[in-house]
Design a protein around this motif. Structure first.
Motif, mmCIF file in Angstrom:
data_model
loop_
_atom_site.group_PDB
_atom_site.id
_atom_site.type_symbol
_atom_site.label_atom_id
_atom_site.label_comp_id
_atom_site.label_asym_id
_atom_site.label_seq_id
_atom_site.Cartn_x
_atom_site.Cartn_y
_atom_site.Cartn_z
ATOM 1 N N ARG A 49 25.149 28.856 19.973
ATOM 2 C CA ARG A 49 26.328 28.016 19.751
ATOM 3 C C ARG A 49 26.017 26.858 18.821
ATOM 4 N N GLY A 50 24.772 26.372 18.834
ATOM 5 C CA GLY A 50 24.408 25.236 18.014
ATOM 6 C C GLY A 50 23.812 25.597 16.664
ATOM 7 N N ALA A 51 23.527 26.855 16.449
ATOM 8 C CA ALA A 51 22.901 27.280 15.193
ATOM 9 C C ALA A 51 23.816 26.980 14.012
ATOM 10 N N GLY A 52 23.244 26.392 12.985
ATOM 11 C CA GLY A 52 23.980 26.139 11.759
ATOM 12 C C GLY A 52 24.726 24.822 11.705
ATOM 13 N N TYR A 53 24.598 23.983 12.698
ATOM 14 C CA TYR A 53 25.319 22.708 12.681
ATOM 15 C C TYR A 53 24.971 21.851 11.465
ATOM 16 N N TRP A 54 23.739 21.935 11.015
ATOM 17 C CA TRP A 54 23.300 21.078 9.924
ATOM 18 C C TRP A 54 23.242 21.813 8.591
ATOM 19 N N LYS A 55 23.736 23.022 8.497
ATOM 20 C CA LYS A 55 23.524 23.809 7.286
ATOM 21 C C LYS A 55 24.171 23.199 6.043
ATOM 22 N N HIS A 56 25.176 22.368 6.202
ATOM 23 C CA HIS A 56 25.829 21.770 5.050
ATOM 24 C C HIS A 56 25.373 20.330 4.790
ATOM 25 N N ARG A 57 24.417 19.856 5.555
ATOM 26 C CA ARG A 57 23.927 18.491 5.353
ATOM 27 C C ARG A 57 23.083 18.440 4.084
ATOM 28 N N GLN A 58 23.436 17.562 3.170
ATOM 29 C CA GLN A 58 22.699 17.416 1.913
ATOM 30 C C GLN A 58 21.506 16.469 2.060
ATOM 31 N N ASP A 59 21.539 15.592 3.045
ATOM 32 C CA ASP A 59 20.486 14.592 3.191
ATOM 33 C C ASP A 59 19.249 15.121 3.897
ATOM 34 N N VAL A 60 19.313 16.306 4.446
ATOM 35 C CA VAL A 60 18.188 16.848 5.195
ATOM 36 C C VAL A 60 17.239 17.622 4.287
ATOM 37 N N GLY A 61 17.745 18.338 3.304
ATOM 38 C CA GLY A 61 16.887 19.139 2.439
ATOM 39 C C GLY A 61 16.336 20.334 3.198
ATOM 40 N N ASP A 62 15.045 20.595 2.993
ATOM 41 C CA ASP A 62 14.401 21.718 3.669
ATOM 42 C C ASP A 62 14.256 21.406 5.157
ATOM 43 N N ALA A 63 14.807 22.255 5.993
ATOM 44 C CA ALA A 63 14.828 21.994 7.435
ATOM 45 C C ALA A 63 13.430 21.932 8.034
ATOM 46 N N VAL A 64 12.544 22.811 7.586
ATOM 47 C CA VAL A 64 11.183 22.834 8.136
ATOM 48 C C VAL A 64 10.451 21.550 7.756
ATOM 49 N N GLU A 65 10.584 21.136 6.504
ATOM 50 C CA GLU A 65 9.940 19.894 6.071
ATOM 51 C C GLU A 65 10.508 18.696 6.827
ATOM 52 N N TYR A 66 11.801 18.709 7.062
ATOM 53 C CA TYR A 66 12.444 17.639 7.825
ATOM 54 C C TYR A 66 11.858 17.574 9.238
ATOM 55 N N GLN A 67 11.694 18.717 9.871
ATOM 56 C CA GLN A 67 11.130 18.748 11.226
ATOM 57 C C GLN A 67 9.695 18.253 11.229
ATOM 58 N N ARG A 68 8.915 18.671 10.247
ATOM 59 C CA ARG A 68 7.524 18.209 10.171
ATOM 60 C C ARG A 68 7.458 16.697 9.999
ATOM 61 N N ALA A 69 8.305 16.172 9.128
ATOM 62 C CA ALA A 69 8.325 14.730 8.900
ATOM 63 C C ALA A 69 8.725 13.992 10.165
ATOM 64 N N MET A 70 9.699 14.524 10.877
ATOM 65 C CA MET A 70 10.124 13.893 12.131
ATOM 66 C C MET A 70 8.985 13.887 13.149
ATOM 67 N N ARG A 71 8.269 14.988 13.230
ATOM 68 C CA ARG A 71 7.162 15.083 14.191
ATOM 69 C C ARG A 71 6.036 14.130 13.825
ATOM 70 N N GLU A 72 5.810 13.954 12.535
ATOM 71 C CA GLU A 72 4.744 13.067 12.077
ATOM 72 C C GLU A 72 5.224 11.631 11.976
ATOM 73 N N ASP A 73 6.504 11.399 12.234
ATOM 74 C CA ASP A 73 7.123 10.078 12.175
ATOM 75 C C ASP A 73 6.956 9.474 10.781
ATOM 76 N N ARG A 74 7.141 10.327 9.769
ATOM 77 C CA ARG A 74 7.071 9.848 8.398
ATOM 78 C C ARG A 74 8.414 9.292 7.984
ATOM 79 N N ALA A 75 8.384 8.357 7.087
ATOM 80 C CA ALA A 75 9.616 7.751 6.614
ATOM 81 C C ALA A 75 10.106 8.373 5.312
ATOM 82 N N ASP A 76 9.363 9.320 4.754
ATOM 83 C CA ASP A 76 9.736 9.875 3.439
ATOM 84 C C ASP A 76 10.549 11.168 3.539
ATOM 85 N N PHE A 77 11.230 11.374 4.610
ATOM 86 C CA PHE A 77 12.056 12.578 4.723
ATOM 87 C C PHE A 77 13.389 12.234 4.279
#
Length: 77
Positions: A49-77
């Motif tokens: 039901r939740g799959a694809g909620y962010w698919k049109h978000r332009q500010d996220v970019g690559d989803a995997v890179e976004y997740q990695r940055a979030m996990r590493e608490d980086r500010a450059d995502f």
């Protein structure tokens, strides 16, 4: 089971139109609605039901890179 509920007049009118279109009684439409609501609420398929909620978000970019940055608490995502 029989029950008594208060339904706003506008909703009753819409329900009557739906029942007439479907060739069912008002009570039959309510039974369908309750059954469908309970089936939808009890589903454990929350991932689908939740799959694809962010698919049109332009500010996220690559989803995997976004997740990695979030996990590493980086500010450059």
């Amino acid at each position: 089971m029989r029950t008594l509920v208060n339904i706003p007049d506008d909703d009753v009118a819409a329900l009557d139109e739906l029942a007439q279109r479907n060739g069912r009684s008002r009570a039959a439409e309510l039974r369908v609605a309750v059954s469908q609501h309970l089936r939808d609420r009890s589903s454990n398929d929350w991932i689908a039901r939740g799959a694809g909620y962010w698919k049109h978000r332009q500010d996220v970019g690559d989803a995997v890179e976004y997740q990695r940055a979030m996990r590493e608490d980086r500010a450059d995502f």
